[in-house]
Design a protein around this motif. Structure first.
Motif, PDB file in Angstrom:
ATOM      1  N   PHE A  56       0.857  -1.173   0.000  1.00  0.00           N
ATOM      2  CA  PHE A  56       0.000   0.000   0.000  1.00  0.00           C
ATOM      3  C   PHE A  56       0.898   1.229   0.000  1.00  0.00           C
ATOM      4  N   PHE A  57       0.483   2.259  -0.728  1.00  0.00           N
ATOM      5  CA  PHE A  57       1.268   3.496  -0.718  1.00  0.00           C
ATOM      6  C   PHE A  57       0.342   4.689  -0.503  1.00  0.00           C
ATOM      7  N   VAL A  58       0.940   5.746   0.028  1.00  0.00           N
ATOM      8  CA  VAL A  58       0.204   6.983   0.283  1.00  0.00           C
ATOM      9  C   VAL A  58       0.914   8.108  -0.459  1.00  0.00           C
ATOM     10  N   ARG A  59       0.211   8.820  -1.300  1.00  0.00           N
ATOM     11  CA  ARG A  59       0.787   9.951  -2.018  1.00  0.00           C
ATOM     12  C   ARG A  59       0.745  11.208  -1.147  1.00  0.00           C
ATOM     13  N   ARG A  60       1.383  12.252  -1.644  1.00  0.00           N
ATOM     14  CA  ARG A  60       1.341  13.532  -0.949  1.00  0.00           C
ATOM     15  C   ARG A  60      -0.080  14.101  -1.005  1.00  0.00           C
ATOM     16  N   ARG A  61      -0.427  14.839   0.021  1.00  0.00           N
ATOM     17  CA  ARG A  61      -1.790  15.378   0.098  1.00  0.00           C
ATOM     18  C   ARG A  61      -2.145  16.162  -1.165  1.00  0.00           C
ATOM     19  N   THR A  62      -1.212  16.939  -1.704  1.00  0.00           N
ATOM     20  CA  THR A  62      -1.500  17.750  -2.894  1.00  0.00           C
ATOM     21  C   THR A  62      -1.846  16.882  -4.104  1.00  0.00           C
ATOM     22  N   ASP A  63      -1.307  15.665  -4.148  1.00  0.00           N
ATOM     23  CA  ASP A  63      -1.623  14.779  -5.268  1.00  0.00           C
ATOM     24  C   ASP A  63      -3.095  14.388  -5.266  1.00  0.00           C
ATOM     25  N   TYR A  64      -3.678  14.253  -4.081  1.00  0.00           N
ATOM     26  CA  TYR A  64      -5.088  13.889  -3.989  1.00  0.00           C
ATOM     27  C   TYR A  64      -6.003  15.076  -4.285  1.00  0.00           C
ATOM     28  N   LEU A  65      -5.453  16.283  -4.216  1.00  0.00           N
ATOM     29  CA  LEU A  65      -6.247  17.482  -4.481  1.00  0.00           C
ATOM     30  C   LEU A  65      -6.197  17.913  -5.931  1.00  0.00           C
ATOM     31  N   SER A  66      -5.317  17.316  -6.722  1.00  0.00           N
ATOM     32  CA  SER A  66      -5.153  17.716  -8.112  1.00  0.00           C
ATOM     33  C   SER A  66      -6.370  17.343  -8.955  1.00  0.00           C
ATOM     34  N   PRO A  67      -6.756  18.205  -9.911  1.00  0.00           N
ATOM     35  CA  PRO A  67      -7.832  17.840 -10.841  1.00  0.00           C
ATOM     36  C   PRO A  67      -7.436  16.669 -11.750  1.00  0.00           C
ATOM     37  N   TRP A  87      -1.077  -0.822  -4.360  1.00  0.00           N
ATOM     38  CA  TRP A  87      -2.276  -0.006  -4.499  1.00  0.00           C
ATOM     39  C   TRP A  87      -2.154   1.262  -3.659  1.00  0.00           C
ATOM     40  N   ASP A  88      -2.654   2.343  -4.246  1.00  0.00           N
ATOM     41  CA  ASP A  88      -2.849   3.562  -3.466  1.00  0.00           C
ATOM     42  C   ASP A  88      -3.833   3.249  -2.334  1.00  0.00           C
ATOM     43  N   VAL A  89      -3.591   3.810  -1.176  1.00  0.00           N
ATOM     44  CA  VAL A  89      -4.468   3.535  -0.040  1.00  0.00           C
ATOM     45  C   VAL A  89      -5.903   3.966  -0.327  1.00  0.00           C
ATOM     46  N   ILE A  90      -6.078   4.964  -1.180  1.00  0.00           N
ATOM     47  CA  ILE A  90      -7.442   5.395  -1.509  1.00  0.00           C
ATOM     48  C   ILE A  90      -8.169   4.318  -2.316  1.00  0.00           C
ATOM     49  N   LYS A  91      -7.453   3.641  -3.198  1.00  0.00           N
ATOM     50  CA  LYS A  91      -8.034   2.518  -3.938  1.00  0.00           C
ATOM     51  C   LYS A  91      -8.371   1.382  -2.978  1.00  0.00           C
ATOM     52  N   ALA A  92      -7.452   1.104  -2.046  1.00  0.00           N
ATOM     53  CA  ALA A  92      -7.662   0.018  -1.091  1.00  0.00           C
ATOM     54  C   ALA A  92      -8.898   0.273  -0.226  1.00  0.00           C
ATOM     55  N   VAL A  93      -9.086   1.512   0.199  1.00  0.00           N
ATOM     56  CA  VAL A  93     -10.241   1.847   1.029  1.00  0.00           C
ATOM     57  C   VAL A  93     -11.538   1.671   0.240  1.00  0.00           C
TER      58      VAL A  93
END
Length: 267
Positions: A56-67, A87-93
């Motif tokens: 599992f990986f977590v990106r930088r907060r700004t990456d999740y805010l990008s359009p 997998w990105d942790v957001i995908k896993a969730v």
């Protein structure tokens, strides 16, 4: 934390570690959990089984805010030895909320390359809160159907085991309807939900055979095992007819945990 059996090739493990470091550096992500999946973690490796590292990986907060969001999967080159992807942790969730059991399996793997126990424990707590045996049964039935082979001929042992483990999980869920999350490995599934002495013996014999057979090797599979696979997949068929809608309370729990994880590991 780290938990690597002495039976694993130290040079290959070091190469997996290097791949994980390169991923973290080049993708600018944090990898709070990296484990071994596949036959080694499931309890039926072959002498030449490849190394199935999942993370599992977590990106930088700004990456999740990008359009323009980044990919939610990171893959490294696949070959006969290495199968390393995450997998990105957001995908896993999102998958966890839908009932995908793979997320929980990765969190419970006995083979850990590197891991933050707080990440694992928090994610497992969320997984336990969201666990739905109906959704889990649907997941394992689909996995089993994808993997099962023709019952009338000698089969690749790997393919048989990849159908047998989901079938054994379905049996476990039927026998233990209120016991929560099932084990991920085949020996524990058989031990905790005994399918009967003959089947238990035949499965143990097949595990022993696979431990000395090449990954692509074939063997005669006892009909009692093939019948067990067919029966459990068929018994789980009604779960496909149930409403797959995700409860909003489950989404709220998942969102809360994701935001906490982002605060802790997202930078």
């Amino acid at each position: 934390m780290r938990a690597i059996p002495t039976t694993m090739d130290a040079q290959i493990v070091a190469a997996v570690d290097d791949r994980l470091r390169v991923v973290a550096d080049t993708e600018k992500v944090v990898i709070p959990w990296a484990i071994e999946s596949g036959s080694r973690a499931w309890g039926f490796p072959s002498p030449d089984s490849d190394y199935d590292c999942r993370f599992f990986f977590v990106r930088r907060r700004t990456d999740y805010l990008s359009p323009w969001p980044r990919r939610d999967v990171i893959e490294t080159p696949l070959d006969k030895i290495f199968d390393v992807n995450g997998w990105d942790v957001i995908k896993a969730v999102r998958l966890l909320v839908k009932g995908n059991a793979t997320v929980t399996e990765w969190l419970r793997s006995p083979i850990v390359y590197s891991g933050d126990e707080a990440f694992r424990d928090g994610f497992l707590t969320l997984a336990g809160s969201l666990f739905d045996p109906v959704k889990a049964a649907r997941h394992y039935r689909h996995v089993g159907l994808q993997q099962k082979g023709t019952a009338s001929e000698a089969l690749a042992l790997k393919r048989v085991f990849y159908a047998l483990r989901p079938a054994a999980t379905l049996h476990w869920l039927r026998v233990n309807p209120d016991a929560g999350v099932p084990p991920m490995d085949l020996p524990s599934l058989v031990e905790q939900a005994d399918p009967g002495p003959e089947l238990r013996t035949r499965i143990a014999d097949l595990i022993e055979l696979k431990s000395t057979t090449r990954e692509i090797g074939a063997g005669e599979v006892p009909s009692v095992i093939l019948d067990f696979i067919e029966r459990e997949l068929e018994l789980a068929a009604p779960f496909d007819e149930l409403d797959p809608t995700v409860n909003t309370d489950r989404i709220a729990l998942a969102e809360e945990w994701f935001l906490t994880a982002l605060d802790t590991w997202g930078g």
